[in-house]
Design an enzyme around this catalytic site. Structure first.
Site, PDB file in Angstrom:
ATOM      1  N   ASN A  54      29.535  95.491  84.257  1.00 16.16           N
ATOM      2  CA  ASN A  54      29.595  95.616  82.793  1.00 16.16           C
ATOM      3  C   ASN A  54      30.054  94.288  82.199  1.00 16.16           C
ATOM      4  O   ASN A  54      30.228  93.310  82.929  1.00 16.16           O
ATOM      5  CB  ASN A  54      30.520  96.772  82.405  1.00 16.16           C
ATOM      6  CG  ASN A  54      31.898  96.586  82.986  1.00 16.16           C
ATOM      7  OD1 ASN A  54      32.584  95.614  82.680  1.00 16.16           O
ATOM      8  ND2 ASN A  54      32.315  97.490  83.868  1.00 16.16           N
ATOM      9  N   ASP A  74      31.829 103.633  86.563  1.00 15.62           N
ATOM     10  CA  ASP A  74      31.977 105.059  86.879  1.00 15.62           C
ATOM     11  C   ASP A  74      31.108 105.477  88.060  1.00 15.62           C
ATOM     12  O   ASP A  74      31.363 106.490  88.692  1.00 15.62           O
ATOM     13  CB  ASP A  74      31.606 105.896  85.643  1.00 15.62           C
ATOM     14  CG  ASP A  74      32.670 105.771  84.564  1.00 15.62           C
ATOM     15  OD1 ASP A  74      33.856 105.900  84.902  1.00 15.62           O
ATOM     16  OD2 ASP A  74      32.320 105.506  83.395  1.00 15.62           O
ATOM     17  N   LYS A 127      17.687  92.608 101.118  1.00 15.35           N
ATOM     18  CA  LYS A 127      17.207  92.565  99.730  1.00 15.35           C
ATOM     19  C   LYS A 127      16.020  93.528  99.550  1.00 15.35           C
ATOM     20  O   LYS A 127      15.075  93.493 100.348  1.00 15.35           O
ATOM     21  CB  LYS A 127      16.785  91.129  99.386  1.00 15.35           C
ATOM     22  CG  LYS A 127      16.364  90.973  97.960  1.00 15.35           C
ATOM     23  CD  LYS A 127      15.887  89.558  97.676  1.00 15.35           C
ATOM     24  CE  LYS A 127      15.267  89.509  96.292  1.00 15.35           C
ATOM     25  NZ  LYS A 127      14.545  88.280  96.061  1.00 15.35           N
TER      26      LYS A 127
END
Ligand code: PMT
Length: 403
Positions: free
Chosen positions: A209, A279, A289
């Site tokens: 975030n 969360d 990858k």
């Protein structure tokens, strides 16, 4: 923190003396009263008048000049100082201090003071590394005099290495820590979480975030300055951990933050959870990858542990503070978290407001207390908000609750 504190600054004969002009300016800006004492050789580099103008105080240079008032005698000055800086400190002054020599105003005052002395060496790398200088530095430290580590890099003498005057902000922060040692959070242990968490998808991608860590780091900085033993558990940020931390624990994922917090919460007096914890994390993390071809465009997520909820469940003596970053039903959502997570208060930022929340230097918050009191604070710098939050934390400490 520095407001009305009396800082004596001894300036000695190094080319870095000009940096002390800016240092004195910063101390004055922070509200300190500053008295500069210059050695004779310092006056060869900078005119006392410069320091006099910046410090707004007459500069002391001579042991035997007629005093402006009887207060400026070396013993009076030694008594008045809350902290005594020697910046820059040459190899010569360090040697004199180690030997207890008192042959001028600066050395005499240094011998007479009971204030914490902070020495800021700045010299040629060979002089600094010389075994005799190192022995003298060791001797100062053994006798309770602080000696800051010089910086490394190009030196004024043309050499490169250790011997540079440290960053001015680091010196000021160090002085604030010393003065904070006697402050309201002395002997208190504060655990602060900051920054985002990173939940890996594969070796090159992750979920995260926008948290920069600024809010949490500001809290840690102010807690240190107010005398707390401060532990900072931080997700990845670009910030430098504040000086004077008791412990710095870098983590990446919510799971790692959970472990670190659970290891340290038990004897904490205060826990402030300003981190923006993800969360969810990825259920099946790929070790290679992920390739575009054949990828089904779905990532299965699992719930992360709710660290604050767990702290609320286990809470004993700790003052427990949460944050809430909301975009809708700001107050009612935060009220729900306050109760459900068993917090003393929660700091809510409405992310829709300009100047609030992630990444900027400011925040706009409401503080919801467990007794139902709601405070609405104006937009302010995160560093100032940190002090506002700590003021409220202070009133929740057990000894203050009883009053
Ligand atoms: O870092 P900056 O760029 O300076 O930005 C500051 C900030 C916006 C990150 C900060 O002010 C803030 O609001 N932090 C909390 C953000 C958040 O995660 O809010 P939340 O409403 O999702 O969580 C509520 C509380 O539970 C928080 O204290 C959080 O740390 C905690 N939590 C959340 C999820 C989880 N799994 N574990 C937790 O402990």
């Amino acid at each position: 923190m520095l407001k009305d504190k009396f800082v004596a600054v001894g300036v000695t004969g190094s080319i870095a003396a000009y940096k002390s002009i800016q240092l004195v300016r910063l101390l004055k800006k922070a509200g300190a009263r500053v008295q500069v004492i210059m050695t004779k050789s310092a006056c060869e580099f900078i005119k006392p008048l410069t320091f006099q103008v910046i410090s707004q105080n007459p500069v002391i240079t001579d042991m035997f000049e007629h005093p402006v008032s009887w207060e400026v005698a070396h013993v009076a000055l030694a008594d008045k100082a809350d902290v005594f800086l020697v910046a820059p400190a040459t190899a010569n002054i360090i040697a004199k201090m180690a030997a207890g020599i008192a042959d001028d105003m600066l050395t005499s005052t240094l011998l007479a003071t009971k204030a914490t002395i902070v020495t800021v060496p700045a010299m040629n790398v060979k002089m600094y590394e010389n075994a005799i200088t190192q022995r003298n530095i060791k001797c100062l430290r053994k006798n309770g005099i602080e000696v800051l580590e010089p910086g490394e890099g190009d030196l004024a003498c043309g050499y490169s290495g250790k011997g540079r005057f440290p960053e001015l902000d680091d010196i000021v922060a160090h002085i604030k820590i010393i003065l904070g040692k006697n402050s309201d959070f002395k002997y208190k242990k504060i655990l602060i979480t900051a920054g985002p968490t990173r939940e890996p998808i594969d070796p090159v991608r992750f979920i995260t975030n926008h948290s920069s860590g600024k809010m949490g780091y500001a809290l840690a900085e102010k807690a240190i300055q107010r005398g707390a033993n401060t532990i900072l558990i931080s997700g990845p940020t670009n910030l430098k951990p504040p000086l004077g931390l008791y412990k710095y624990i870098p983590i990446e994922t919510a799971e790692e933050m959970f472990k670190a917090v659970m290891e340290h919460y038990l004897d904490a007096d205060v826990i402030i959870k300003s981190a923006a914890v993800a969360d969810f994390s990825v259920k099946h993390q790929e070790t290679e990858k992920i390739k575009k071809q054949g990828f089904n465009m779905n990532i299965e997520l699992k719930k992360n542990p709710d660290i604050l909820q767990e702290l609320g469940n286990r809470k004993k003596q700790q003052v427990l503070i949460g944050f809430a970053a909301e975009t809708t039903r700001v107050v009612s959502n935060a009220q729900d978290k306050l109760k459900r997570k068993n917090l003393d208060f929660i700091v809510v930022n409405d992310l829709a407001q300009e100047g609030a929340g992630f990444a900027g230097d400011t925040n706009i918050v409401k503080i919801l207390h467990k007794d139902g009191w709601v405070e609405e604070l104006p937009k302010m710098l995160k560093v100032d908000l940190a002090n506002e939050i700590l003021d409220r934390v202070y009133s929740y400490l057990p000894q203050n609750r009883a009053l």
